[in-house]
Scaffold this motif. Structure first.
Motif, short mmCIF file in Angstrom:
data_model
loop_
_atom_site.label_atom_id
_atom_site.label_comp_id
_atom_site.label_asym_id
_atom_site.label_seq_id
_atom_site.Cartn_x
_atom_site.Cartn_y
_atom_site.Cartn_z
N PHE A 312 0.62 -0.70 -0.54
CA PHE A 312 0.15 0.13 0.23
C PHE A 312 0.85 1.23 0.00
O PHE A 312 0.58 2.32 0.63
N ARG A 313 2.02 0.91 -0.11
CA ARG A 313 2.89 2.15 -0.63
C ARG A 313 2.53 3.36 -1.57
O ARG A 313 2.39 4.73 0.02
N GLY A 314 2.26 2.72 -2.06
CA GLY A 314 1.81 4.04 -2.89
C GLY A 314 0.53 4.82 -2.59
O GLY A 314 0.20 5.56 -3.01
N ARG A 315 -0.20 3.80 -2.63
CA ARG A 315 -1.35 4.91 -2.40
C ARG A 315 -1.79 5.34 -0.66
O ARG A 315 -2.83 5.95 -0.46
N LEU A 316 -1.12 4.77 0.38
CA LEU A 316 -0.82 5.83 1.69
C LEU A 316 -0.24 6.71 1.19
O LEU A 316 -0.95 8.21 1.60
N LEU A 317 0.15 7.19 0.19
CA LEU A 317 1.26 8.08 -0.40
C LEU A 317 0.20 9.05 -1.58
O LEU A 317 -0.20 10.36 -0.44
N LEU A 318 -0.38 8.80 -1.94
CA LEU A 318 -1.89 10.19 -3.05
C LEU A 318 -2.52 9.17 -1.20
O LEU A 318 -3.15 10.97 -2.11
N ARG A 319 -3.08 8.70 -1.15
CA ARG A 319 -4.09 9.07 0.86
C ARG A 319 -3.63 10.91 1.06
O ARG A 319 -4.32 11.10 1.21
N ARG A 320 -2.49 10.71 1.41
CA ARG A 320 -2.12 11.55 2.00
C ARG A 320 -2.32 12.59 1.07
O ARG A 320 -2.33 14.04 1.74
N ALA A 321 -1.94 12.88 -0.39
CA ALA A 321 -1.60 13.59 -1.41
C ALA A 321 -3.09 14.12 -1.04
O ALA A 321 -3.13 15.62 -1.55
N PHE A 322 -3.93 13.41 -1.65
CA PHE A 322 -5.36 14.29 -1.52
C PHE A 322 -5.81 14.42 -0.48
O PHE A 322 -6.72 15.22 -0.41
N GLY A 323 -5.50 14.21 0.37
CA GLY A 323 -5.85 14.18 1.71
C GLY A 323 -5.88 15.97 2.16
O GLY A 323 -6.37 16.38 2.65
N GLY A 324 -4.46 15.92 1.14
CA GLY A 324 -4.03 17.55 2.00
C GLY A 324 -4.90 18.86 0.61
O GLY A 324 -4.14 19.30 1.57
N LEU A 325 -5.66 18.31 0.01
CA LEU A 325 -6.27 19.29 -1.00
C LEU A 325 -7.44 19.68 -0.03
O LEU A 325 -8.51 18.74 0.17
N ARG A 326 -7.60 20.80 0.75
CA ARG A 326 -8.28 21.48 1.20
C ARG A 326 -9.51 22.33 -0.16
O ARG A 326 -10.50 22.88 0.88
N SER A 327 -9.38 23.01 -0.69
CA SER A 327 -9.38 23.86 -0.67
C SER A 327 -10.09 23.40 -2.84
O SER A 327 -9.92 22.47 -2.95
N PRO A 328 -11.57 24.26 -3.03
CA PRO A 328 -12.37 23.91 -4.19
C PRO A 328 -11.59 24.15 -5.80
O PRO A 328 -11.15 23.32 -6.35
#
Length: 385
Positions: A312-328
């Motif tokens: 899951f390493r790649g998906r964990l990194l993408l999760r953090r990146a996606f979760g960091g998108l706060r503004s529309p």
């Protein structure tokens, strides 16, 4: 053997254990498997290919996925040449899994709550004290069994809510609509999947950013969600926590182990948990049987969350990146980047790909050497990371 939780992971594990000749008791605090359903019930192609699922409980195949930015303008449509998803009648699937577990020799008791215990004695509310040599925790994302056994617990959670209702027809091909908008689903997405039989409309995200509450956001989203048909019957509400921190590292000890959501067996990026729960349950059943019969504690090392976590390493990194998108605006730009060939290829890989969870059994419960893939799964997933 005590299995706590009569969801898909618990019932699948119980069936495999009972089929090996072990005495198995499954308990669940719910009085009916039709109540407290928390999952949308989306099965991906890899699961449909590899497991014997009841076809009459699965909806039509879904090949089209549409990704929407917050503005809902210029959505991205991705179409596979194969059926990628089918939405299940989950109460029916649970009932089917219960019947199979019982046919294998497992006892299933509903309306019995696990209240913890000490040593090999556990307290079951509505049943009494029970001596259990080994406990399988299949009791969800906030597992009490995990805490009682001193195993790892889920700390990164999304919270989701959904409405489900029958429809008369979608007027087009079954489609999975995904709306990326941090105002309604911070860190995740809003979704509509309508297959001509039922519509599932939901939102999920990080609770700390859902200041107006997930139910309010769901109602707001459902009022204008794309691809929504009129209800042709009763509306059902579902919801619950979704672990997205990846498979937990410490999953087993001499007193028990974890499966399903309790083990964090959910894709960090897509939040899909049905395929991982089935695959991990097979390894759990094989390891549990070997340990109970031999008494060799070293056998439990095969149930290694740290090893599985590498997948899951790649998906964990993408999760953090996606979760960091706060503004529309930031999400709008991210979706725009997916419109190019490279972005579409990435989105197709995530939504239509085969690499979610390593194959750890032969789908009849027997372990595979070195936890490698089975012959019929060869070419779909590799050994190890």
């Amino acid at each position: 053997m005590l299995v706590v939780g009569a969801g898909l992971a618990g019932l699948h594990t119980a069936r495999l254990l009972a089929a090996r000749g072990l005495e198995v008791l499954v308990v669940d605090k719910r009085r009916s498997l039709t109540s407290g359903v928390r999952t949308t019930g989306i099965f991906v192609r890899r699961t449909l290919d590899d497991f014997d699922l009841p076809a009459h409980l699965l909806g039509p195949g879904v090949r089209d996925v549409v990704l929407y930015p917050p503005s809902r303008r210029r959505p991205i449509r991705l179409t596979s040449d194969r059926d990628e998803y089918r939405v299940a009648d989950m109460p029916g699937v649970y009932a089917h899994a219960r019947e199979r577990a019982a046919a294998a020799g497992a006892s299933v008791l509903l309306g019995v709550r696990y209240d913890g215990g000490a040593g090999d004695v556990v307290d079951l509310h509505g049943y009494g004290a029970l001596r259990a040599r080994f406990v399988v925790g299949a009791d969800g994302a906030r597992s009490r069994v995990a805490r009682d056994l001193g195993l790892d617990v889920n700390r990164r959670l999304l919270v989701g809510a959904e409405v489900v209702y029958p429809v008369r027809g979608c007027g087009g091909p079954p489609t999975f609509h995904c709306v990326l908008d941090p105002r309604i689903a911070p860190g995740y997405l809003g979704w509509v999947i309508e297959d001509g039989r039922h519509a599932h409309v939901g939102v999920a995200g990080y609770a700390r950013h859902m200041t107006r509450g997930v139910r309010h956001l769901l109602d707001e989203f459902a009022a204008s969600a794309p691809g929504v048909g009129e209800p042709a019957g009763d509306v059902e509400r579902r919801g619950g926590p979704i672990p997205v921190g990846g498979v937990l590292k410490r999953l087993a000890c001499p007193r028990g182990l974890l499966v399903g959501d309790a083990a964090g067996a959910v894709s960090p990026l897509t939040a899909g948990g049905l395929d991982p729960c089935l695959r991990l349950s097979e390894l759990a059943a094989a390891v549990t049987t070997a340990y109970v019969r031999s008494g060799d504690v070293s056998v439990l090392r095969q149930y290694d969350g740290a090893m599985l976590r590498t997948r899951f390493r790649g998906r964990l990194l993408l999760r953090r990146a996606f979760g960091g998108l706060r503004s529309p605006r930031a999400v709008e730009a991210a979706v725009a980047a997916l419109r190019g060939p490279g972005g579409r290829a990435l989105a197709s890989h995530v939504l239509f790909g085969d690499g979610s969870f390593p194959d750890v059994g032969d789908h009849d419960g027997r372990p595979v050497p070195s936890t490698c893939v089975t012959p019929r799964a060869a070419g779909k997933a590799g050994c190890g990371p």
